[in-house]
Design a protein around this motif. Sequence first.
Motif: not given
Lengths: 667, 627
Positions: A538-539, A542-549, A594, A660, A552-553, A662
Amino acid sequence: MSGASCKANGAVYPASSAMMNSVKKPKMEQIQADHELFLQAFEKPTQIYRFLRTRNLIAPVFLHRTLTFMSHRNGRTNAKRKTFKVDDMLQTVERMKGEVNLPLFIPSQNSENEQNSVSLEVLLVKVCHKKRKDVSCPIKQVPTGKKQVPLNPDSNQTKPGSHPSLLVSSNEFEPSNSHMVKSYSLLFRVSRTGRRDTNGLVNGEANENIDVTDTPSRKKRSSSHRDEGETTETFVAQMTVFDKNRRLQLLDGEYEVSMQGMEDSPVSKKRATWETILDGKRLPPFETFSQGPTLQFMLRWTGDASGKSTAPVAKPLATRNSESSSPMETRTSNHRAALMTVKESVSTDIQTRKEQVLCEPRQKLRIFYQFLYNNNTRQQTEARDDLHCPWCTLNCSKLYSLLKHLKLSHSRFIFNYVPHPKGARIDVSINECYDGSYVGNPQDIHSQPGFAFSRNGPVKRTAVTHILVCRPKRTKPSLSEFLESEDGELEQQRTYVSGHNRLYFHSDSCMPLRPQEMEEDSEDERDPEWLREKTATQLDEFTDVNEGEKEVMKLWNLHVMKYGFIADNQMNQAIMLFAENTGAHIIRRNLCRNFLLHLVSMHDFNLVSTATIDRAMARLRQIQEELPDIEEEQQDQTVVSAGACNGNAVTSTGGKQGKRTKSALTD
Amino acid sequence: MFNTNRQKIMDRTDILNQEWKTRRIQPVHIMTSVGSLRGTREVIPLKTLNAVASVPVMYSWSPLQQNFMVEDETVLHNIPYMGDEILDQDGTFIEELIKNYDGKVHGDRECGFINDEIFVELVSALSQYSDNEDDEEEEEHDFKVEKMELCEGKEHPEDPPALISLSVCLSVCLSVRYKELTEQQLPGALPPECTPNIDGPNARSVQREQSLHSFHTLFCRRCFKYDCFLHPFHATPNTYKRKNLENQVDTKPCGLDCYMYLVQVIAERAKTPSKRTVGRRRGRMPNSNSRPSTPSVSSETKDTDSDREEGNSRCQTPVKMKLTGEAEAVEWSGAEASLFRVLIGTYYDNFCAIARLIGTKTCRQVYEFRVKESSIIARAPAEDEDTPPRKKKRKHRLWATHCRKIQLKKDGSSNHVYNYQPCDHPRQPCDSSCPCVTAQNFCEKFCQCSSECQNRFPGCRCKAQCNTKQCPCYLAVRECDPDLCLTCGAADHWDSKNVSCKNCSIQRGAKKHLLLAPSDVAGWGIFIKEPVQKNEFISEYCGEIISQDEADRRGKVYDKYMCSFLFNLNNDFVVDATRKGNKIRFANHSVNPNCYAKVMMVNGDHRIGIFAKRAIQTGEELFFDYR
């Protein structure tokens, strides 16, 4: 119960109230309707128990003699086990090898008591080849001996080796000079010079044959009968030793021969067939064993005539309690008829062929079964003279055993014991609470179904821990436990099993749950694998969340899912635990900043204090220092190769991206 | 994806096979002789398969221990098959069903089956063959014609010129599209709205909001997770707000090189002669000497500390020089700058702490950077108030009045229970316009209103087990909130199941061990492993949370199947345990049940708890009244 129902092979004698009322005008329909009700109540369970009985005969699930309350059925003792050696078996076999002599052991106890013994004569009958003109084969009878044997001896008192034995010389089997002997057979002739019991049964209905067969045992039991006349009864039986092809027919072993009366009996003479005649009815051969007198003996071919002392116990002549019975073969076919005569159906118990009936006190016990049906408003009574179970014909020998057996094995009925001057009355009614649920040891159910009772060979069962109690404390058997209790009767009849009396299954695979898996609740984990994967995918979407984020998420989500944090005030602790558990991973994947962003974000949500951020980062530094040098190399690599984790993250997410954003969430 | 799944399955089967090899029954080989047709006797091993009792039908479902919210389905995912006879006798059912979804059924081809991905793949695959050809365009062109035929399906090459002209303009469109698509796919290129990874090499210097944007927007303050399963489509107002301003600046300098000296120097230089400064510094020296042992100081700074100390003890002038010296030209990377901006929003003027966290910069450098950035960074917000401060007397209102109020509220209200949604109306008290108030819900800790808000549930102060109506939480059909109820034990003993408060079982997942077996009544049933007391919590009824409309649509199918796992949660949502759920979904219906269900407010979410209606014995099957 009056003598009216004393007929040994008794039919149904309904002493019901209904019967009483209709005495003046016995309407057939009424009787029939009553009978219908009776059948309605008892037919089904009886059929079931009949079936189970037959099945248990063919393939026993357990042996009755192993039950504590049936211990008397276990005839043998374990005394020999202590002295047993494997070599003894060899000796026994070697002894058997010589095959010239035929010693015949016929039991004969101390024969002082004339009433307790009969004389047995054994003759060797040689049937010779026909001479040319002879109409019948010449027969030669060679007497081999005459002995006194005990009548209905108590096997418990019989000491091994104390039985009389007869020896037939092997010379007898040598071809004789004049005649070519076609076959040899042994003829047993038992003559009883006791006083003849002529009055027989009270109602005088009984057939002479029965009377005769019954005599030996009855005589012993009751002296109340008047004895008249001094007659000699003779019973004979013949067994072939060598047939006409000179094949040996009699091998070593214990034999029980049914004897036939030689006396002149007009009835039997007239209707004589190859079957035994009894009560004017044709009886299949098996029945003779339960009715007629039998002779038990042990036959042994030995090479050594002096081996008498080691001779095994010869079985005494035993007469069974005679009760008429519906033959086994017909029983299955006509249930209805059988049902009507529920009480009298006793037939040969194959399993208990060698049972000793005679250990019971000879006092005749009469059991009255009172069947209650139609909401206990109607009843039918039937009487039996023995202690066989009416449903499975098991000879229980003792009243206590019978009651215990009934209660435990036939739980579709309720049995209540009522003392009776002549014996016992057992009230039988339908157990309404019977639900067919499993009442055995719950542990046994875990033996995999289909495997547990395989008859095709050895089967490995699942390991189950049983608690075996050596010599458990048992209450002394008392008949009072079968008396009807006044209070809470319904509760008692309920199959009251608390516990896991069923087989459980895994909820994910529908596979049976093995006993060792009972304790852990495997499929109830807080973070099932699919959910862990789901949160990651699911995470990733997301296209507008970078890999590092993302990384960690994901780590944090898995952490929360694993520990199931529920309160704000758990968060400081959760963060520290997170740093502790995933610190090394975070450093390796170069995600420290991150991680810090995550902490700051948590602080922005007012979930953690700055002190926690400081401590968590300090712990991270500490872990970093503790990590081996590989880390630094890796860090160099990550810097050089445009961030290893970034690359990995991109490849792992692959085509997932682009679904998706965010920002869409906050809309 | 398929391959990875397949690999996983293979692994699983391998493990299972190994397990079976070790612990299963060794097959009993019985040799049987079989007379073959030719008359020769052959011997083959006889393997007996034992009869296995069949189990009731079970449709696959996914295990879950917490509710999972899913979106309404706008297309019918599959046409349910219920046996031919159902379709025969009631053909209209499927039609009606499809009508519910506006005629949309999953898999219906609307415009063609070649999507962007396949298109790009196809073109790039073909382009390598066309390399040696003179006209690459033509090749592609031809292909596109074909493709268009496939897509449109109606055009036939009956009219070549027209087709060609059509295909030419189409090919232009397609090549444009291809370029668009391929450009997007350039490696390393990220969508413009995506902030580069702060740990990556491309980290840019961005504002605080941008750095934290992902974390702020995806974080669910209620589940403590990012992009949680329970509140995905109705995101909580994530406007975070600091309530306890804990920007205490370290009063002690972190080391000899601490920016504080610099600040002092600057400040004092402006007022007083530098000589005094030195004197002051001397007096502070012992303090700073004791500092290096504190763990919060990184080793690097420690080293520099000791260096400085040495230098300091030897001669003071250089130190003084350094201190007074203007900012060195330090290179700030994008990541560092971003991080600084993030941290300054949290730590404000605590530069020592910021420097510690950044790791690569000293506090002096941070301070200097701060000075440079001062125009951009906002001051630490003053004690601002979104909601007007409440009057003092409210604070001291009596507990009893509140309890009475709760009771009145609950008694007066109808059966309608609405879903809780945290309210967010800045600078307005929670009055009749507040969504929480209108929905007759309490404000929760997730609301943006002040913690003193009148509509907030205050939690209980029980010292007992919170299982009687004496407990205001219990009375309000709420579980004790571990952040509000601090005396009853709901906030203690996180690890153990022995909590004094009996009113926090759902949130803690303190379910009983349940066992699955064929039911005594119908189908599967669920059985309890250990005996439970009356009113004891047994399990939460988990499943997918769907809207009422979605439940209506799904319910149509379930009714046909005569098997429904729907459970009304509140006026807005329904729990459906058909696809996802936990074992309690197998509990059967009974009019004389041994369990009851209760919808409770658990930390802002409605959840269904299944409780024992009476004492339940070991191994009893569980029932509750579905109605």
